[in-house]
Write an enzyme that holds these catalytic residues in place. Structure first.
Site, PDB file in Angstrom:
ATOM      1  N   CYS A  10       0.833  -1.198   0.000  1.00 62.78           N
ATOM      2  CA  CYS A  10       0.000   0.000   0.000  1.00 62.78           C
ATOM      3  C   CYS A  10       0.873   1.256   0.000  1.00 62.78           C
ATOM      4  O   CYS A  10       1.761   1.405   0.845  1.00 62.78           O
ATOM      5  CB  CYS A  10      -0.922   0.008   1.219  1.00 62.78           C
TER       6      CYS A  10
ATOM      7  N   LYS B  66       1.690  -9.541   0.855  1.00 61.24           N
ATOM      8  CA  LYS B  66       1.329  -8.853  -0.381  1.00 61.24           C
ATOM      9  C   LYS B  66       2.365  -7.761  -0.615  1.00 61.24           C
ATOM     10  O   LYS B  66       2.672  -6.991   0.295  1.00 61.24           O
ATOM     11  CB  LYS B  66      -0.060  -8.233  -0.302  1.00 61.24           C
TER      12      LYS B  66
ATOM     13  N   HIS C 114       1.645  -7.373  -6.548  1.00 54.81           N
ATOM     14  CA  HIS C 114       1.082  -6.337  -7.419  1.00 54.81           C
ATOM     15  C   HIS C 114       2.157  -6.001  -8.442  1.00 54.81           C
ATOM     16  O   HIS C 114       3.235  -5.526  -8.083  1.00 54.81           O
ATOM     17  CB  HIS C 114       0.712  -5.110  -6.592  1.00 54.81           C
TER      18      HIS C 114
ATOM     19  N   ASN D  99      -1.485  -9.643  -9.059  1.00 56.00           N
ATOM     20  CA  ASN D  99      -2.434  -8.570  -8.765  1.00 56.00           C
ATOM     21  C   ASN D  99      -2.067  -7.360  -9.614  1.00 56.00           C
ATOM     22  O   ASN D  99      -0.924  -7.173  -9.984  1.00 56.00           O
ATOM     23  CB  ASN D  99      -2.369  -8.242  -7.264  1.00 56.00           C
ATOM     24  N   GLY D 100      -3.073  -6.550  -9.914  1.00 49.20           N
ATOM     25  CA  GLY D 100      -2.824  -5.301 -10.621  1.00 49.20           C
ATOM     26  C   GLY D 100      -3.426  -5.278 -12.010  1.00 49.20           C
ATOM     27  O   GLY D 100      -3.029  -6.072 -12.869  1.00 49.20           O
TER      28      GLY D 100
ATOM     29  N   GLY E 269      -8.878  -6.401  -7.069  1.00 50.95           N
ATOM     30  CA  GLY E 269      -9.320  -5.382  -6.129  1.00 50.95           C
ATOM     31  C   GLY E 269     -10.421  -4.510  -6.679  1.00 50.95           C
ATOM     32  O   GLY E 269     -11.609  -4.781  -6.528  1.00 50.95           O
ATOM     33  N   ARG E 270     -10.039  -3.436  -7.365  1.00 54.51           N
ATOM     34  CA  ARG E 270     -11.013  -2.424  -7.791  1.00 54.51           C
ATOM     35  C   ARG E 270     -12.088  -2.975  -8.709  1.00 54.51           C
ATOM     36  O   ARG E 270     -13.263  -2.620  -8.585  1.00 54.51           O
ATOM     37  CB  ARG E 270     -10.282  -1.260  -8.467  1.00 54.51           C
TER      38      ARG E 270
END
Length: 313
Positions: A83, A122, A154, A194-195, A217-218
């Site tokens: 993050c 992560k 990510h 991820n990403g 995620g989003r």
């Protein structure tokens, strides 16, 4: 996903996929150790399998947080090293930990010592001026040596200086091939990518490239039906037809009623449901009814039924 994937969101997502591993929003270890941990850690038993994502950089404090969280029965503890928010940087955790793999190794070792379930990590592929091809293998090797068997990567760098958290989600270029290379380099490590993953088709494409998992995620938040409905069949081989978005709304109604009866507000739940019909006729009406009426006094399941009528009427 801070302030997004709260317990209401996770319950809603669970109705769309019985098998996907869900993650909490990131909770800091200091907040658990010194704050109202019951409020922070409470969840519905039907949310499982569920991972608690932790933020922190002090091994003892993270271990203490895991001890406290154990009574709540999480299925995994995930240390966030990805993050890029200002709040996270000021606490010396999140993506800034990519610069200190030794500390990350100490943290996960301390967490594993007290955890009855998997401790995972992560991370990003690097931060700022780091060369991902050099730092990522070293970072992974250090956490693996500390006992980590599963990691989510990510596939972007994080620019901690010069980019906002929002920009860090889009501007640094994706490097999926580097993550694939990490799987080849660490074949026994469970690696999720991820990403930038926007659809269930993209999920299956990454799995076909050899990834063990895909973290979304989003897209799973803003267009959940496109990612989660059908995931059990496409990814886990579940038999039978996937639910429809309408099915999910109707299944949510008893949960919503219980929340309202306990003194909650409708929008606390329905704010997570706005994207359910994205791309379908009537989606705008669905969003408008929930957005405009969901915050009013007296908003109830009747409001949700009215919104559903804009899609199916």
């Amino acid at each position: 996903m801070m302030d997004w994937t709260d317990r209401h969101c996770r319950y809603f997502h669970r109705l769309m996929s019985a098998k996907a591993l869900l993650y909490t929003e990131m909770v800091t270890a200091p907040a658990i150790v010194r704050g109202d941990h019951a409020r922070l850690l409470a969840h519905d038993a039907r949310e499982h399998p569920l991972a608690l994502q932790l933020g922190g950089s002090d091994p003892d404090e993270l271990a203490a947080a895991v001890r406290i969280a154990t009574e709540f029965g999480y299925d995994e503890y995930n240390l966030n090293c990805g993050c890029p928010s200002d709040r996270v940087q000021s606490g010396t955790f999140g993506a800034v930990l990519m610069k200190d793999p030794g500390r990350v190794a100490e943290c996960v070792a301390a967490m594993r010592d007290v955890s009855p379930v998997d401790v995972t990590v992560k991370c990003r592929i690097g931060v700022d001026e780091q060369e991902p091809e050099e730092v990522l293998p070293e970072f992974i090797a250090r956490v693996v040596a500390a006992g980590v068997e599963r990691i989510s990567i990510h596939a972007r760098k994080a620019w901690l200086q010069g980019l906002s958290p929002k920009e860090n989600r889009d501007i640094p270029p994706l490097d999926y091939p580097l993550v694939y290379e990490m799987k080849a380099l660490f074949p026994h490590l469970h690696i999720s990518i991820n990403g930038g993953v926007m659809s269930l088709d993209e999920v299956t494409a990454h799995l076909e490239q050899g990834m063990d998992g895909v973290m979304v995620g989003r897209a799973a938040y803003h267009a959940p039906a496109d990612v989660l409905l059908g995931a059990d069949q496409a990814v886990y081989g579940a038999e039978g037809s996937a639910k429809t978005a309408e099915d999910v709304v109707l299944e949510m109604l008893p949960y919503i009623e219980a929340h309202l009866e306990s003194g909650g507000r409708l929008h606390q739940i329905t704010r997570h449901m706005l994207g359910l019909f994205t791309g379908r006729p009537g989606a705008r009406g669905w969003r408008r009814v929930l957005s405009e009426q969901g915050t009013r006094d007296g908003a109830s399941v009747a409001t949700v039924r009215e919104a559903l009528g804009r899609v199916t009427g």
